[in-house]
Design a protein around this motif. Structure first.
Motif, PDB file in Angstrom:
ATOM      1  N   ASP A   4       0.848  -1.197   0.000  1.00  0.00           N
ATOM      2  CA  ASP A   4       0.000   0.000   0.000  1.00  0.00           C
ATOM      3  C   ASP A   4       0.887   1.251   0.000  1.00  0.00           C
ATOM      4  O   ASP A   4       2.106   1.173   0.096  1.00  0.00           O
ATOM      5  CB  ASP A   4      -0.978  -0.014   1.181  1.00  0.00           C
ATOM      6  CG  ASP A   4      -0.287   0.050   2.533  1.00  0.00           C
ATOM      7  OD1 ASP A   4       0.946   0.223   2.577  1.00  0.00           O
ATOM      8  OD2 ASP A   4      -0.987  -0.058   3.549  1.00  0.00           O
ATOM      9  N   GLU A   5       0.270   2.405  -0.114  1.00  0.00           N
ATOM     10  CA  GLU A   5       1.013   3.657  -0.222  1.00  0.00           C
ATOM     11  C   GLU A   5       1.862   3.950   1.017  1.00  0.00           C
ATOM     12  O   GLU A   5       2.967   4.473   0.910  1.00  0.00           O
ATOM     13  CB  GLU A   5       0.054   4.820  -0.488  1.00  0.00           C
ATOM     14  CG  GLU A   5      -0.539   4.806  -1.880  1.00  0.00           C
ATOM     15  CD  GLU A   5       0.517   4.850  -2.965  1.00  0.00           C
ATOM     16  OE1 GLU A   5       1.471   5.664  -2.868  1.00  0.00           O
ATOM     17  OE2 GLU A   5       0.409   4.059  -3.914  1.00  0.00           O
ATOM     18  N   GLN A   6       1.359   3.616   2.190  1.00  0.00           N
ATOM     19  CA  GLN A   6       2.106   3.867   3.427  1.00  0.00           C
ATOM     20  C   GLN A   6       3.395   3.047   3.460  1.00  0.00           C
ATOM     21  O   GLN A   6       4.448   3.554   3.863  1.00  0.00           O
ATOM     22  CB  GLN A   6       1.233   3.541   4.650  1.00  0.00           C
ATOM     23  CG  GLN A   6       1.887   3.878   5.971  1.00  0.00           C
ATOM     24  CD  GLN A   6       2.134   5.370   6.127  1.00  0.00           C
ATOM     25  OE1 GLN A   6       1.343   6.183   5.677  1.00  0.00           O
ATOM     26  NE2 GLN A   6       3.226   5.736   6.751  1.00  0.00           N
ATOM     27  N   GLN A   7       3.314   1.796   3.028  1.00  0.00           N
ATOM     28  CA  GLN A   7       4.512   0.958   2.996  1.00  0.00           C
ATOM     29  C   GLN A   7       5.523   1.493   1.983  1.00  0.00           C
ATOM     30  O   GLN A   7       6.725   1.497   2.253  1.00  0.00           O
ATOM     31  CB  GLN A   7       4.136  -0.485   2.650  1.00  0.00           C
ATOM     32  CG  GLN A   7       3.380  -1.192   3.759  1.00  0.00           C
ATOM     33  CD  GLN A   7       2.829  -2.534   3.305  1.00  0.00           C
ATOM     34  OE1 GLN A   7       2.263  -2.637   2.218  1.00  0.00           O
ATOM     35  NE2 GLN A   7       2.994  -3.548   4.129  1.00  0.00           N
ATOM     36  N   LYS A   8       5.040   1.952   0.832  1.00  0.00           N
ATOM     37  CA  LYS A   8       5.934   2.519  -0.185  1.00  0.00           C
ATOM     38  C   LYS A   8       6.617   3.787   0.327  1.00  0.00           C
ATOM     39  O   LYS A   8       7.817   3.985   0.099  1.00  0.00           O
ATOM     40  CB  LYS A   8       5.158   2.821  -1.461  1.00  0.00           C
ATOM     41  CG  LYS A   8       4.704   1.577  -2.197  1.00  0.00           C
ATOM     42  CD  LYS A   8       3.904   1.945  -3.431  1.00  0.00           C
ATOM     43  CE  LYS A   8       3.363   0.727  -4.134  1.00  0.00           C
ATOM     44  NZ  LYS A   8       2.547   1.079  -5.312  1.00  0.00           N
ATOM     45  N   LEU A   9       5.873   4.634   1.021  1.00  0.00           N
ATOM     46  CA  LEU A   9       6.466   5.851   1.587  1.00  0.00           C
ATOM     47  C   LEU A   9       7.511   5.515   2.647  1.00  0.00           C
ATOM     48  O   LEU A   9       8.564   6.155   2.718  1.00  0.00           O
ATOM     49  CB  LEU A   9       5.376   6.734   2.184  1.00  0.00           C
ATOM     50  CG  LEU A   9       4.458   7.444   1.184  1.00  0.00           C
ATOM     51  CD1 LEU A   9       3.318   8.138   1.926  1.00  0.00           C
ATOM     52  CD2 LEU A   9       5.250   8.432   0.355  1.00  0.00           C
ATOM     53  N   ASP A  10       7.236   4.523   3.467  1.00  0.00           N
ATOM     54  CA  ASP A  10       8.170   4.091   4.506  1.00  0.00           C
ATOM     55  C   ASP A  10       9.467   3.564   3.883  1.00  0.00           C
ATOM     56  O   ASP A  10      10.566   3.888   4.337  1.00  0.00           O
ATOM     57  CB  ASP A  10       7.506   3.030   5.383  1.00  0.00           C
ATOM     58  CG  ASP A  10       8.348   2.668   6.578  1.00  0.00           C
ATOM     59  OD1 ASP A  10       8.893   3.579   7.221  1.00  0.00           O
ATOM     60  OD2 ASP A  10       8.468   1.454   6.872  1.00  0.00           O
ATOM     61  N   ILE A  11       9.332   2.767   2.823  1.00  0.00           N
ATOM     62  CA  ILE A  11      10.502   2.238   2.127  1.00  0.00           C
ATOM     63  C   ILE A  11      11.311   3.386   1.522  1.00  0.00           C
ATOM     64  O   ILE A  11      12.535   3.429   1.639  1.00  0.00           O
ATOM     65  CB  ILE A  11      10.081   1.215   1.046  1.00  0.00           C
ATOM     66  CG1 ILE A  11       9.593  -0.068   1.712  1.00  0.00           C
ATOM     67  CG2 ILE A  11      11.224   0.922   0.083  1.00  0.00           C
ATOM     68  CD1 ILE A  11       8.924  -1.046   0.766  1.00  0.00           C
ATOM     69  N   GLY A  12      10.626   4.331   0.898  1.00  0.00           N
ATOM     70  CA  GLY A  12      11.310   5.476   0.308  1.00  0.00           C
ATOM     71  C   GLY A  12      12.049   6.305   1.338  1.00  0.00           C
ATOM     72  O   GLY A  12      13.179   6.747   1.108  1.00  0.00           O
ATOM     73  N   PHE A  13      11.419   6.516   2.493  1.00  0.00           N
ATOM     74  CA  PHE A  13      12.052   7.275   3.565  1.00  0.00           C
ATOM     75  C   PHE A  13      13.311   6.572   4.068  1.00  0.00           C
ATOM     76  O   PHE A  13      14.357   7.196   4.257  1.00  0.00           O
ATOM     77  CB  PHE A  13      11.068   7.476   4.714  1.00  0.00           C
ATOM     78  CG  PHE A  13      11.662   8.158   5.907  1.00  0.00           C
ATOM     79  CD1 PHE A  13      11.940   9.513   5.872  1.00  0.00           C
ATOM     80  CD2 PHE A  13      11.974   7.436   7.050  1.00  0.00           C
ATOM     81  CE1 PHE A  13      12.512  10.143   6.962  1.00  0.00           C
ATOM     82  CE2 PHE A  13      12.546   8.049   8.134  1.00  0.00           C
ATOM     83  CZ  PHE A  13      12.814   9.406   8.100  1.00  0.00           C
ATOM     84  N   LYS A  14      13.225   5.264   4.277  1.00  0.00           N
ATOM     85  CA  LYS A  14      14.384   4.495   4.755  1.00  0.00           C
ATOM     86  C   LYS A  14      15.521   4.528   3.736  1.00  0.00           C
ATOM     87  O   LYS A  14      16.699   4.659   4.110  1.00  0.00           O
ATOM     88  CB  LYS A  14      13.986   3.054   5.045  1.00  0.00           C
ATOM     89  CG  LYS A  14      13.119   2.896   6.264  1.00  0.00           C
ATOM     90  CD  LYS A  14      12.730   1.435   6.438  1.00  0.00           C
ATOM     91  CE  LYS A  14      11.772   1.224   7.586  1.00  0.00           C
ATOM     92  NZ  LYS A  14      11.352  -0.193   7.699  1.00  0.00           N
TER      93      LYS A  14
END
Length: 107
Positions: free
Chosen positions: A42-52
């Motif tokens: 989902d979008e939240q997981q993608k944002l978290d991966i991008g941030f990391k």
């Protein structure tokens, strides 16, 4: 028990031997059965991966990337060299497509 024993089934005695083509196909089938489907993030997981990934790139941190490749979950551990819109390059010579990244762990 031998072929002269009453009740033995001579019709199936030759089935103990398998052709190399059959053995190869059985092994291929077993590999196909172990393949997994790619999960949808989902979008939240993608944002978290991008941030990391951004954090690891700017701070020169070692990451462990869990990614999907040809029906299997794999991991690659190393420092980020380049972060592109389509792929990630690690210092170990590994290139991972960004669409296949499932999770990122920072050491």
């Amino acid at each position: 028990m031998n072929k002269l024993t009453p009740g033995s089934n001579m019709m199936w005695e030759s089935s103990r031997m398998m052709l190399p083509e059959h053995v190869q196909r059985i092994r291929e089938h077993q590999k196909e059965m172990l393949k997994k489907t790619k999960p949808i993030l989902d979008e939240q997981q993608k944002l978290d991966i991008g941030f990391k990934l951004q954090c690891a790139l700017h701070n020169d941190l070692t990451v462990e990337i869990k990614h999907f490749d040809d029906g299997h979950y794999l991991t690659a551990k190393g420092k980020l060299i380049k972060l592109d819109t389509n792929k990630i390059n690690l210092d170990i010579g590994k290139e991972v497509k960004l669409d296949n990244v499932l999770d990122v762990y920072i050491d």
